[in-house]
Design an enzyme around this catalytic site. Structure first.
Site, short mmCIF file in Angstrom:
data_model
loop_
_atom_site.label_atom_id
_atom_site.label_comp_id
_atom_site.label_asym_id
_atom_site.label_seq_id
_atom_site.Cartn_x
_atom_site.Cartn_y
_atom_site.Cartn_z
N HIS A 146 0.84 -1.20 0.00
CA HIS A 146 0.00 0.00 0.00
C HIS A 146 0.88 1.25 0.00
O HIS A 146 0.62 2.21 -0.75
CB HIS A 146 -0.91 -0.01 1.23
CG HIS A 146 -1.97 1.03 1.20
ND1 HIS A 146 -2.18 1.91 2.23
CD2 HIS A 146 -2.90 1.35 0.27
CE1 HIS A 146 -3.18 2.72 1.93
NE2 HIS A 146 -3.64 2.41 0.75
N HIS A 188 1.36 4.05 -3.36
CA HIS A 188 1.19 5.50 -3.24
C HIS A 188 2.49 6.24 -3.51
O HIS A 188 2.46 7.44 -3.84
CB HIS A 188 0.63 5.85 -1.87
CG HIS A 188 -0.85 5.59 -1.74
ND1 HIS A 188 -1.79 6.46 -2.22
CD2 HIS A 188 -1.53 4.54 -1.23
CE1 HIS A 188 -3.01 5.96 -1.98
NE2 HIS A 188 -2.87 4.80 -1.39
N HIS A 214 -7.48 -0.94 -5.27
CA HIS A 214 -8.25 -1.03 -4.03
C HIS A 214 -9.43 -2.00 -4.16
O HIS A 214 -9.78 -2.67 -3.18
CB HIS A 214 -8.73 0.37 -3.61
CG HIS A 214 -7.64 1.25 -3.09
ND1 HIS A 214 -6.92 2.11 -3.90
CD2 HIS A 214 -7.12 1.40 -1.84
CE1 HIS A 214 -6.03 2.76 -3.17
NE2 HIS A 214 -6.12 2.34 -1.93
N GLU A 253 -10.35 10.10 -5.28
CA GLU A 253 -9.19 10.01 -4.38
C GLU A 253 -8.95 11.27 -3.52
O GLU A 253 -8.78 11.10 -2.30
CB GLU A 253 -7.92 9.67 -5.16
CG GLU A 253 -6.76 9.45 -4.19
CD GLU A 253 -5.47 9.08 -4.89
OE1 GLU A 253 -4.53 8.73 -4.18
OE2 GLU A 253 -5.41 9.14 -6.11
N HIS A 300 -12.13 10.61 -0.54
CA HIS A 300 -11.35 9.49 -0.01
C HIS A 300 -10.42 9.93 1.12
O HIS A 300 -10.44 9.38 2.22
CB HIS A 300 -10.54 8.85 -1.15
CG HIS A 300 -9.42 7.98 -0.68
ND1 HIS A 300 -8.10 8.40 -0.68
CD2 HIS A 300 -9.40 6.72 -0.18
CE1 HIS A 300 -7.34 7.43 -0.20
NE2 HIS A 300 -8.09 6.41 0.11
N HIS A 325 -10.61 9.41 5.47
CA HIS A 325 -9.45 8.86 6.18
C HIS A 325 -9.08 9.77 7.34
O HIS A 325 -8.78 9.30 8.45
CB HIS A 325 -8.26 8.74 5.22
CG HIS A 325 -8.08 7.38 4.60
ND1 HIS A 325 -7.35 6.39 5.19
CD2 HIS A 325 -8.55 6.87 3.44
CE1 HIS A 325 -7.37 5.31 4.42
NE2 HIS A 325 -8.09 5.58 3.35
N HIS A 376 -13.19 1.67 2.22
CA HIS A 376 -12.91 1.37 0.83
C HIS A 376 -13.95 0.44 0.23
O HIS A 376 -14.17 0.46 -0.99
CB HIS A 376 -11.50 0.80 0.68
CG HIS A 376 -10.45 1.86 0.60
ND1 HIS A 376 -10.12 2.50 -0.58
CD2 HIS A 376 -9.68 2.44 1.56
CE1 HIS A 376 -9.20 3.41 -0.35
NE2 HIS A 376 -8.91 3.40 0.94
#
Length: 688
Positions: A212, A216, A241, A351, A366, A370, A406
């Protein structure tokens, strides 16, 4: 690139919290620094420090003085001992500016000098992220590898007391070859009273969390356009994802748990609590836990103000755009969400990366949820607590709520997909190509066909590079993870066209039943289909036998890349292999290619399709050799177009004809499925 340049860039990854003037590479190397590189704290002692750390090393690397020192005031909004997060807008703006500074450096020597000067003047986590992104994307640093973050910041991955044990072992046993292994305990975050702990081996796997982080790193959401605007970036965000959620839900079935409940209401309590028991790398504070039934509240923190209603408004606008079939850019122009570009546009918008068509209107759904989750324990900073694990890409996948959030985002993308026309025979068939038989067999002469095996394995990770201010030499920790016996696919195909044909072999694993043993519908199997492999095949007229090893998967990278050693002794000497070390750190860990299965065996549908390569082929604009292609399904190809013209996940990304997978495969000769049983052996095997 000179060996001195290479060495300088590699050393900047080691001991990330120590000042740049200290020795590195197990005390064998140090920088020869201009006086101006020393910060105010050490400038009056620079001669003494240079003598102390630089006189007794084997390699001393000179760095040129910078003619013009960069103004780094913009980075001061992130304190030196503050956690850095890719999910916070302010942090990403700072990171984007620093990445641009690194990318604009005119040559390799200037780049190394700039980074060395910058290192001690900005947040260590911010530096390591921006430095890694620049290394990944500069054309003159292609052969410099980015080490796994579990080795540079081990506290993000291992239980805190182990770091104390590692320092003690390194201090008391000078010879690294005589140091004992430090064992990372299994399931240390909760007891068996917590049902979610049954899948902790998946969520807390070191390889999974590094995947992960590395994804990124390869696909940053902010930065210079040349760094962000990669081919089909938004679609990759969706698909990578989506596959994580599918794999997680299948893993839950293996452990008699139902599919994770999606987080479709931001006002409802989060039922699951989570206590990560990890230390922050920069300040030795624990990542805060979250008690069961926590409710998200409006956030009011320095440079991070957000209301829950903001996220709800962005969500509703995205849903409306999907229903309408178009989005609107900042000028009010309508951009259609069509079959080709629609999912890519949505991925960048959800995102949201700097490529979002209208970030002001569609927001930053997104990342901001978070944030809300990661600060739910202290939304107004009254207790001066930092974010929880959901605020960090290296730790977010440890938390059960990651999959709930997600999982909901995946329903947004699937809502768009269900509004597209279903695939039909024209999309699926390949005239004259017939799959006669499909088989998967582990690498043993006595093994039964279509019976695969999983078990526990112990492997090692070197913590030395991240033991700042500690002794030199390797210190290994051992951890237990799921593993599978190597296996091979054998596909028998007949080409009755009379001429050679080319195709793409697509292999998926689909669960047949849920946690209660209830058969799944074709639609459920479609959403839970796990991509196992995808590769090009050449078919001669007549019968063909295709053989493909599991370790050749287009999804995974081998253990040696997931958890590769730090230092020159672990570095390949072959030029091609060396180049692959950089980009190829991105990929799903091979040891989790197969789901766990069950002790009594769990049956899956192994689905194989051979599609027409004429409809799959991509004309690359860059014809240089692939730096890495073995994990392209999740990570694409470096500096190239995504090497499959079809939408990611084809043919399971859209609705399919028929009510069952059997009916689907019976409708086209180039499709076939077979039953495969996965047996889990609850024994621990040491890695040889």
């Amino acid at each position: 690139m000179s060996s001195s340049d290479t060495k300088a860039l590699e050393l900047l990854f080691q001991r990330p919290l120590e000042p740049v003037f200290t020795s590195r590479d197990n005390g064998k190397a140090a920088f020869d620094l201009p006086d101006s590189y020393y910060t105010d704290r050490y400038s009056s002692s620079n001669v003494e420090l240079q003598t102390r750390y630089g006189d007794n090393v084997e390699v001393k690397i000179p760095l040129r003085d910078l003619a013009r020192k960069p103004n780094l005031d913009f980075a001061k909004v992130i304190g030196r001992k503050q956690q850095f997060s890719l999910f916070q807008d302010q942090h990403m703006k700072v990171a984007s500016q620093l990445i641009s500074l690194f990318m604009d450096s005119p040559d390799l020597q200037s780049f190394a000098s700039l980074c060395a000067y910058t290192k001690d003047r900005v947040n260590p986590l911010l530096f390591q992220y921006c430095y890694s992104v620049a290394i990944q994307h500069r054309r003159d640093t292609r052969n410099i590898r980015v080490p796994p973050i579990a080795e540079t910041f081990p506290s993000n991955f291992v239980e805190p007391s182990l770091l104390q044990d590692a320092r003690q072992e390194a201090s008391l046993v000078p010879d690294p070859n005589k140091r004992t292994l430090i064992e990372i305990p299994r399931n240390y975050t909760a007891s068996d009273l917590e049902d979610e702990q049954r899948v902790a081996y998946f969520r807390e796997d070191i390889g999974v969390n590094m995947h992960h982080w590395h994804w990124h790193l390869v696909y940053p959401a902010e930065g210079p356009r040349e760094v962000v605007a990669k081919d089909r970036r938004g679609e990759l965000f969706y698909y990578m994802h989506h596959q994580i959620i599918a794999r997680y839900n299948v893993e839950r079935f293996c452990n008699n748990l139902k599919r994770t409940e999606i987080m479709n209401n931001l006002r409802e309590p989060i039922v699951e609590g989570y206590f990560p028991k990890l230390l922050s790398s920069v300040n030795n504070r624990t990542y805060p836990g979250r008690v069961a039934n926590t409710v998200l509240r409006d956030m009011n923190r320095v440079n991070n103000v957000l209301e829950v209603s903001d996220c709800e408004r962005w969500r509703d606008r995205i849903l409306a755009a999907i229903d309408q079939g178009f989005v609107q850019d900042a000028a009010g122009k309508r951009i259609p969400l069509d079959e080709v570009k629609g999912i890519d546009i949505l991925g960048d918008m959800v995102e949201a990366s700097s490529l979002s068509v209208n970030r002001q209107y569609y927001g930053n759904l997104h990342n901001m949820v978070h944030n809300l989750i990661s600060f739910a324990h202290d939304p107004d900073a009254r207790h001066l607590e930092e974010y929880g694990v959901m605020g960090d890409v290296t730790t977010a996948m440890r938390d059960p709520v990651f999959y709930k959030w997600h999982g909901y985002l995946d329903t947004l993308f699937n809502k768009f997909k269900t509004l597209l026309p279903p695939y039909d025979q024209n999309h699926l068939s390949y005239r004259g190509i017939t799959i006669n038989n499909v088989e998967a067999r582990i690498n043993s002469r006595t093994a039964a066909p279509n019976v695969l095996l999983t078990y526990w394995q112990k492997s090692n990770v070197d913590l030395a590079a991240g033991l700042d201010f500690g002794p030199n030499g390797s210190v290994f920790a051992t951890f237990t993870h799921l593993q599978h016996a190597p296996f091979e696919y054998v596909v028998n195909v007949t080409n009755s066209n009379g001429t050679p044909k080319k195709g793409t072999c697509r292999i998926f694993l689909c669960p047949k039943t849920d946690e209660r043993g209830t058969p799944l519908s074709l639609e459920d199997q479609r959403l839970l289909a796990i991509e196992m492999d995808k590769f090009t095949v050449n078919l001669t007229p007549g019968r063909n036998t295709i053989r493909r090893r599991s370790d050749e998967s287009s999804v995974t990278i081998p253990f040696e890349r997931s958890l590769r050693r730090v230092g020159p002794n672990a570095q390949p000497t072959d030029a091609a292999a060396l180049a692959s070390f950089q980009f190829c750190g991105c990929g799903w860990p091979d040891h989790l290619l197969l789901p766990k299965g069950k002790p009594e065996g769990m049956t899956f549908d192994l689905f194989v399709m051979i599609s027409d390569y004429a409809n799959d082929a991509v004309q690359q604009t860059n014809n240089s050799p692939d730096v890495c292609g073995d994990a392209y399904s999740f990570c694409g190809l470096k500096d190239k177009l995504y090497p499959d013209r079809r939408t990611m996940g084809f043919p399971f990304d859209r609705r399919l004809p028929g009510n069952t997978l059997t009916a689907l495969t019976s409708s086209c000769t180039n499709l076939m499925k077979t039953d495969v049983k996965i047996i889990f052996n609850d024994q621990v095997v040491d890695r040889t």
